[in-house]
Design a protein around this motif. Structure first.
Motif, short mmCIF file in Angstrom:
data_model
loop_
_atom_site.label_atom_id
_atom_site.label_comp_id
_atom_site.label_asym_id
_atom_site.label_seq_id
_atom_site.Cartn_x
_atom_site.Cartn_y
_atom_site.Cartn_z
N HIS A 60 8.28 6.55 -12.31
CA HIS A 60 7.61 5.98 -11.15
C HIS A 60 8.53 5.96 -9.93
O HIS A 60 8.03 5.90 -8.80
CB HIS A 60 7.12 4.56 -11.46
CG HIS A 60 6.04 4.49 -12.48
ND1 HIS A 60 6.25 4.81 -13.80
CD2 HIS A 60 4.72 4.15 -12.37
CE1 HIS A 60 5.12 4.65 -14.47
NE2 HIS A 60 4.18 4.25 -13.64
N LYS A 119 9.32 -3.44 -11.52
CA LYS A 119 8.61 -3.27 -12.80
C LYS A 119 7.13 -3.65 -12.75
O LYS A 119 6.33 -3.10 -13.50
CB LYS A 119 9.30 -4.09 -13.89
CG LYS A 119 9.40 -5.58 -13.62
CD LYS A 119 10.21 -6.28 -14.69
CE LYS A 119 10.38 -7.76 -14.39
NZ LYS A 119 11.09 -8.02 -13.12
N GLN A 120 6.75 -4.57 -11.88
CA GLN A 120 5.34 -5.00 -11.84
C GLN A 120 4.39 -3.91 -11.35
O GLN A 120 3.17 -4.04 -11.46
CB GLN A 120 5.18 -6.27 -10.99
CG GLN A 120 5.55 -6.13 -9.53
CD GLN A 120 6.98 -6.55 -9.26
OE1 GLN A 120 7.86 -6.38 -10.11
NE2 GLN A 120 7.21 -7.11 -8.08
N LYS A 149 2.33 -0.29 -14.04
CA LYS A 149 1.14 -0.26 -14.89
C LYS A 149 0.31 1.00 -14.71
O LYS A 149 -0.43 1.40 -15.59
CB LYS A 149 0.28 -1.50 -14.61
CG LYS A 149 0.99 -2.81 -14.92
CD LYS A 149 0.15 -4.00 -14.49
CE LYS A 149 0.90 -5.30 -14.72
NZ LYS A 149 0.13 -6.48 -14.25
N THR A 150 0.42 1.63 -13.54
CA THR A 150 -0.38 2.81 -13.26
C THR A 150 0.22 4.07 -13.88
O THR A 150 1.44 4.16 -14.06
CB THR A 150 -0.53 3.02 -11.74
OG1 THR A 150 -1.35 4.17 -11.50
CG2 THR A 150 0.83 3.23 -11.08
N ARG A 165 12.41 5.15 -15.56
CA ARG A 165 11.03 5.20 -15.06
C ARG A 165 10.80 6.35 -14.08
O ARG A 165 11.48 6.49 -13.07
CB ARG A 165 10.66 3.86 -14.42
CG ARG A 165 11.47 3.49 -13.20
CD ARG A 165 11.22 2.04 -12.78
NE ARG A 165 11.73 1.10 -13.76
CZ ARG A 165 11.79 -0.22 -13.56
NH1 ARG A 165 11.35 -0.75 -12.43
NH2 ARG A 165 12.28 -1.03 -14.49
#
Length: 201
Positions: A85, A27-28, A31-32, A83
């Motif tokens: 990502h 999770k960290q 942000k992108t 997500r």
């Protein structure tokens, strides 16, 4: 989106079940909003120790699999949060195909939208691919989306299913934006007609 037609590459074995999206990209790193740069953090908590050093035993840190383009894994791959990502990180690392016995639905759909081919195989056939992947860098596996076949290093061929529409999108490199742009002439004609018939809008 990059087209996917045929792929001949090294397959990395990851014999784990229920690999969730937080394991794929923690999770960290969410942000992108950019799709690039996430490959270095793929499987971050399994690849690195608390000091940021590589864990030698993890498959993608082993010399034979650093250039892997195919990932062979277990049941319910990509479960957890939705997500996007997760496929971004896989694609940025260089993984273009994931072979498993089953996938979480949202992750499965996101793969197709990001140029990755997810292949669900029966357990016996997945095990054949896993065994071949465990041979290391000398055992290249070929994935042919056109013929919907996987060819192992010994020449064994395995057939797989894929939805015709999703196949079309991958073969032509069409994500959601690309699909819309295919209709750009029809959209422009509609807008012209709408402006003429409703000039007050």
């Amino acid at each position: 989106m990059e087209k996917f037609t045929q792929l001949s590459g090294i397959a990395a074995p990851l014999p784990l079940v229920n690999v969730d999206t937080d394991m794929i990209i923690p999770k960290q790193f969410l942000k992108t909003i950019h799709r690039t740069g996430l490959g270095k953090n793929l499987f971050d908590e399994m690849r690195y120790d608390d000091k940021g050093n590589e864990i030698p035993d993890f498959v993608l840190n082993q010399p034979a699999y650093r250039e892997a383009q195919i990932l062979v894994t277990g049941d319910n791959f990509g479960c957890g949060s939705s997500r996007e990502h997760a496929p971004w990180a896989l694609e940025d690392f260089g993984i273009r195909c994931v072979i498993a016995t089953s996938f979480a639905d949202i992750f499965f759909n996101n793969c197709f939208k990001n140029g990755i081919l997810p292949i669900a195989l029966p357990e016996a056939e997945r095990d054949m691919v896993m065994t071949d992947a465990e041979k290391g860098a000398n055992a290249r596996i070929e994935v042919d989306l056109v013929s919907q076949t996987i060819t192992l290093s010994d020449g064994t061929t395995i057939n797989f299913d894929v939805d015709p529409f999703r196949k079309h999108c991958l073969l032509n490199g069409l994500d959601d934006i690309g699909l819309t742009m295919e209709k750009v002439d029809a959209i422009a004609a509609f807008e012209t007609q709408a402006s003429s018939s409703r000039p007050w809008v």
